[in-house]
Design an enzyme around this catalytic site. Sequence first.
Site, short mmCIF file in Angstrom:
data_model
loop_
_atom_site.label_atom_id
_atom_site.label_comp_id
_atom_site.label_asym_id
_atom_site.label_seq_id
_atom_site.Cartn_x
_atom_site.Cartn_y
_atom_site.Cartn_z
N GLU A 12 64.45 25.77 9.09
CA GLU A 12 63.05 26.20 9.01
C GLU A 12 62.80 27.58 9.59
O GLU A 12 62.01 28.35 9.05
CB GLU A 12 62.13 25.22 9.78
CG GLU A 12 62.04 23.85 9.18
CD GLU A 12 62.83 22.84 9.98
OE1 GLU A 12 62.37 21.73 10.11
OE2 GLU A 12 63.92 23.19 10.47
N ASP A 85 64.47 19.86 10.39
CA ASP A 85 64.38 18.99 11.57
C ASP A 85 64.64 17.52 11.22
O ASP A 85 64.28 17.06 10.13
CB ASP A 85 63.00 19.11 12.22
CG ASP A 85 62.86 20.39 13.03
OD1 ASP A 85 63.89 21.04 13.29
OD2 ASP A 85 61.72 20.75 13.38
N ASP A 87 63.31 14.60 11.37
CA ASP A 87 62.17 13.69 11.44
C ASP A 87 61.50 13.62 10.08
O ASP A 87 61.98 14.22 9.11
CB ASP A 87 61.19 14.13 12.53
CG ASP A 87 60.70 15.56 12.35
OD1 ASP A 87 60.91 16.14 11.25
OD2 ASP A 87 60.09 16.12 13.28
N GLU A 89 58.75 14.96 9.00
CA GLU A 89 58.31 16.28 8.55
C GLU A 89 59.49 17.09 8.00
O GLU A 89 59.40 17.71 6.94
CB GLU A 89 57.67 17.03 9.72
CG GLU A 89 56.83 18.22 9.32
CD GLU A 89 55.43 17.83 8.89
OE1 GLU A 89 54.76 18.69 8.31
OE2 GLU A 89 55.02 16.69 9.11
N TYR A 302 66.54 17.61 20.42
CA TYR A 302 65.34 17.67 19.60
C TYR A 302 64.12 17.19 20.39
O TYR A 302 64.18 16.20 21.12
CB TYR A 302 65.52 16.81 18.34
CG TYR A 302 64.42 17.02 17.33
CD1 TYR A 302 64.10 18.30 16.89
CD2 TYR A 302 63.69 15.94 16.85
CE1 TYR A 302 63.08 18.49 15.98
CE2 TYR A 302 62.68 16.13 15.92
CZ TYR A 302 62.37 17.41 15.49
OH TYR A 302 61.36 17.60 14.59
N ARG A 304 60.88 16.30 19.41
CA ARG A 304 59.87 15.35 18.91
C ARG A 304 60.49 13.97 18.82
O ARG A 304 61.15 13.64 17.85
CB ARG A 304 59.32 15.82 17.56
CG ARG A 304 58.50 17.10 17.69
CD ARG A 304 58.00 17.64 16.37
NE ARG A 304 57.27 18.88 16.58
CZ ARG A 304 57.83 20.09 16.64
NH1 ARG A 304 59.13 20.20 16.49
NH2 ARG A 304 57.11 21.16 16.84
N HIS A 348 65.51 9.20 17.42
CA HIS A 348 66.27 10.25 18.11
C HIS A 348 66.51 9.86 19.56
O HIS A 348 65.91 8.94 20.08
CB HIS A 348 65.50 11.58 18.07
CG HIS A 348 64.97 11.92 16.72
ND1 HIS A 348 65.78 12.18 15.66
CD2 HIS A 348 63.70 12.00 16.26
CE1 HIS A 348 65.03 12.42 14.60
NE2 HIS A 348 63.77 12.32 14.93
#
Length: 692
Positions: A12, A85, A87, A89, A302, A304, A348
């Site tokens: 990203e 990432d 997740d 998203e 990570y 989140r 995670h």
Amino acid sequence: MAKKKKNLVIVESPAKAKTIKKFLGRNYKVEASMGHVRDLPKSKLGIDLENDFEPNYITIRGKGKTLNKLRKEAKKSEEVYLATDPDREGEAISWHLAYALKLSDEENNRIEFNEITKNAIQNAIKNPRSINKDLVDAQQARRLLDRLVGYRLSPLLWKKVRKGLSAGRVQSVAVRIICEREEEIRNFDEEEYWTLEIQLKNENGEQLKADLYRINNKKFNLESKEEVDQVINDIQKEDFEIIKVKKRKRRRNPKSPFTTSTLQQRASNKLNYTAKKTMYLAQQLYEGIDIGSEGTVGLISYIRTDSTRLSNEAKNGAKDYILNKFGDKFLKSSKKKSKNNSNAQDAHEAIRPTDTQRTPEKMKKHLSKDQYKLYDLIWKRFVASQMSPALYESISAQFKAGDKYKFRVSGSRLLFPGHLILTGKEKEDDIDLPVLNEGDSYSLVDTNPEQHFTTPPPRYSEATLVKTLEEEGIGRPSTYAPTLSTIESRDYVEKEGRYFKPTELGETVTELLTEYFPDVTDVEFTAELEKRLDEIEKGNEEWKKILRDFYEPFYERLENARENMESVQIVEETDEVCDECGSPMVVKYGRYGKFLACSSYPECKNTKPYLIKTGVDCPECEDGEIIERTSKKGRTFYGCSNYPDCNFMSWNKPVKKPCPECGSLMVEKTTKAKGKHYKCTNKECGHTEKAD
């Protein structure tokens, strides 16, 4: 001989790309998508309600050049790896990238890693998988639900209240929670009560303090001075005998490593960071920091996550450090297992350092002051979680005074520090007591009655609001920071010190939404909906069914509100007077925020800038007043109203009271050592005093 094609890795952000490049050989090229490349259009709903909620995704404005570059690189690459990432998203971004680059959903081109380290990146490249459509659908469901709520309710609020307002699936619940707490505070009736502490001494002259514990073997409530005076009168001539001594050993276990929400809470309480600032700094530590000879590396895993789980590799790294630094007595027993939040997805690991040997002290020279403080917090919490408990000896004793009154004293002594050797004690735990034995006699030295009043529940700070949202199952870790920023920027709440207080606007909007859309602001309904959304990524729920179940009753309520919701006009009066007609000025809202307008509009159309005044005269010019201003980065500071003719500024809030020593300007400051206090701005003076 044909030149061998390179492999393309897409992440990203440029910072992430820079870190990853150094872990891959020359056969790999790393490019950044700069976040999402496709989304719902901003100018319209973007959801086909007639076609079972089919989303209408378009290329985000300004992303055309980025996509063209990625397409060119993809065409000349042997393999394309989507490394967004790990997740929901990130999975959705990869899915959109696959569509834009014409990659197959079934192809094994998705790689993920929990930390940006050489081993993690190289292992991820060796184990690509296909895009997880359940994760994508879970993200789509949330995105479309939020769009339906926001794009249907916001225009209603513009029409019925004022333009520029918004409503949201999580933000409206958060504002309601704050409003309900404010209502509790308003309705609270304080009650008087008294406590009684006494000072005793034994025959050796050793003294201790004890508190009134029971009256006639029952709990009590002393409601007046007369009642406490009666107790004091009764015990004046009594001997105090120890009737019970209790000794026990207790453990204080270390806390689990951080999740996203607990990191935000701790950073707020200990460092006074906003959730937004915490996540901004954590993102930098995750994406990579240049640490000298090793180059750019990700310092933490990570960020989140709602899990406290740790990998065996991480645990072993902490174990080696603890054994070398403190010895095996300080190592946590392998039998002890930490518990996860029941709402946790456990996708995670917890937030932790990527290498325990990179201690905060070693990293300090490579980090900014704020980065260092956050890294120190994360590193110590992780290492401490793998250490042994602190061991205390607790002692408590009961004294009787006659047949009616009992007093109690308690204390503790630290026997073994365990994890506290690393994190330190936040308060003084040890209380020194004389040797206490049953039957020992003490005499009264002094009494200390104290008047108190019950207090209402406190307002929510960022930390306590995040904790409440998490406990209630509202939103997810990634939503908390933007939610708190939104409710403040929309003027639904304001901060008094560190605490949220609802504005008149926030309370009005909450009342309207609660009346006409009770589900949207209901904690239990929102939490239940959140659980159903989580089931999508497990493959247990069909995402469009959730949208159908939600939208049908929502639409009926929307039609009812459009017809029956009354229009509300909120007028914020000020002490300002119109320069042209003498009428009072009122606060209005425009595209650039607040401004003052004449209350006699449309007869008088005079307007003035909205200034937050401190009531303190500028110390550098004759006729200026110090006002609150905002820097380009959104930080509050205080400057002269005569700017740019006068350049006075201060990061600390000025107070009306001049320095009693030299007459200079005093400002309000808050530090750990002194708490809230006033300090003179004259460096030669340096006077400080406790704040009112």
